[in-house]
Design an enzyme around this catalytic site. Structure first.
Site, short mmCIF file in Angstrom:
data_model
loop_
_atom_site.label_atom_id
_atom_site.label_comp_id
_atom_site.label_asym_id
_atom_site.label_seq_id
_atom_site.Cartn_x
_atom_site.Cartn_y
_atom_site.Cartn_z
N GLY A 58 0.82 -1.20 0.00
CA GLY A 58 0.00 0.00 0.00
C GLY A 58 0.85 1.25 0.00
CD GLU B 237 5.42 -1.64 2.75
OE1 GLU B 237 6.15 -1.79 3.75
OE2 GLU B 237 5.07 -0.52 2.34
CE LYS B 238 -3.02 -5.09 4.12
NZ LYS B 238 -4.49 -4.96 4.09
N GLY C 192 -9.75 -1.50 -8.32
CA GLY C 192 -8.67 -1.68 -7.36
C GLY C 192 -8.25 -3.14 -7.27
CB VAL C 193 -4.95 -4.83 -7.62
CG1 VAL C 193 -4.17 -4.19 -6.48
CG2 VAL C 193 -4.49 -6.25 -7.87
CG ASP C 194 -7.76 -3.03 -2.76
OD1 ASP C 194 -8.16 -2.74 -3.91
OD2 ASP C 194 -7.82 -2.23 -1.81
CB THR D 91 -7.47 3.76 4.11
OG1 THR D 91 -6.27 3.29 4.75
CG2 THR D 91 -7.44 5.27 4.03
CB THR E 128 -17.48 16.42 21.09
OG1 THR E 128 -18.26 17.55 21.47
CG2 THR E 128 -16.98 16.64 19.66
#
Length: 231
Positions: free
Chosen positions: A8, A12-13, A89-91, A115, A167
């Site tokens: 990413g 990285e994973k 998106g490739v993911d 994200t 809040t």
């Protein structure tokens, strides 16, 4: 043995594949990798090629074959709904390949909570039905804090599906409700046999989705990526 990488923009994973079994690799360290009999690296990336080159060098694996996987019009019985498949998106593409592998001939809804939160429909025949992209929990909170004068937040996320009494809880609970609401709406639009949940924020969403046929699979993208080995 093969090394799988999901590269990413910020992190990285990694996972390993041995005898067809996919296992997570918590620490992506050169010293650890040097001891492993890795034959090749298969990777998906949304980062620049310059970053990929740096990772190759840092990991000390630039002597191995590196094979990048991209989103396609069709592969392994899965067909993209995009007129320009390479822009998916490739993911998301790999998550669909992983879901179809784990539960073939099933209608599935795939939620990747990172994200951004992506929602994709895949029918029992492998046809992608399109999807949604919405801001993830952290992105929603950042957007509200950045664009308002008197809303603030805390570093720790403790969102719950209930009215907030201050809040911070109002913001966090509202963002959680927004994501869960989108997922529930997606399910109502097209009920499926399985709801796949993956991504770093899955742990926050899981407790509120147990009324659905939920499958939590942290390695879903890697199951899809592993299908490209030795193709």
């Amino acid at each position: 043995m093969y090394l799988l990488l999901d590269i990413g923009n910020t992190r990285e994973k990694a996972a390993l594949v041995k005898h067809g079994k996919v296992t997570a690799l918590p620490q992506l360290a050169p010293d650890n990798l040097a001891k492993l009999p890795i034959k090749a690296v298969y990777f998906a990336s949304v980062a620049s090629q310059e970053k990929v080159a740096v990772i190759k060098q840092l990991l000390g694996l630039d002597h191995l074959p590196w094979r990048q996987v991209h989103a396609e019009a069709q592969a392994y019985g899965v067909r993209s709904s995009y007129q320009q498949p390479q822009t998916l998106g490739v993911d998301r593409w790999l998550a669909m390949l992983g879901a179809q592998l784990l539960f073939p001939a099933k209608n599935v809804l795939i939620v990747d909570a990172g994200t951004a939160v992506t929602v994709d429909w895949l029918n029992k025949d492998g046809q992608h039905g399109g999807g949604w992209i919405i801001p993830g929990l952290k992105m929603q909170q950042q957007a509200v804090v950045k664009n308002t004068a008197k809303v603030f937040n805390s570093e720790m996320f403790n969102g719950r599906l209930e009215p907030g009494q201050d809040t911070v809880t109002g913001l966090q609970n509202g963002c959680l409700a927004a994501v869960l609401g989108a997922i529930k709406q997606a399910w109502q639009l097209t009920p499926c046999d399985k709801l796949f949940l993956t991504g770093g924020d899955a742990k926050f969403l899981k407790p509120y989705l147990t009324d659905l046929p939920l499958v939590v699979e942290p390695l879903l993208i890697f199951h899809g990526l592993a299908r490209y080995i030795d193709m």
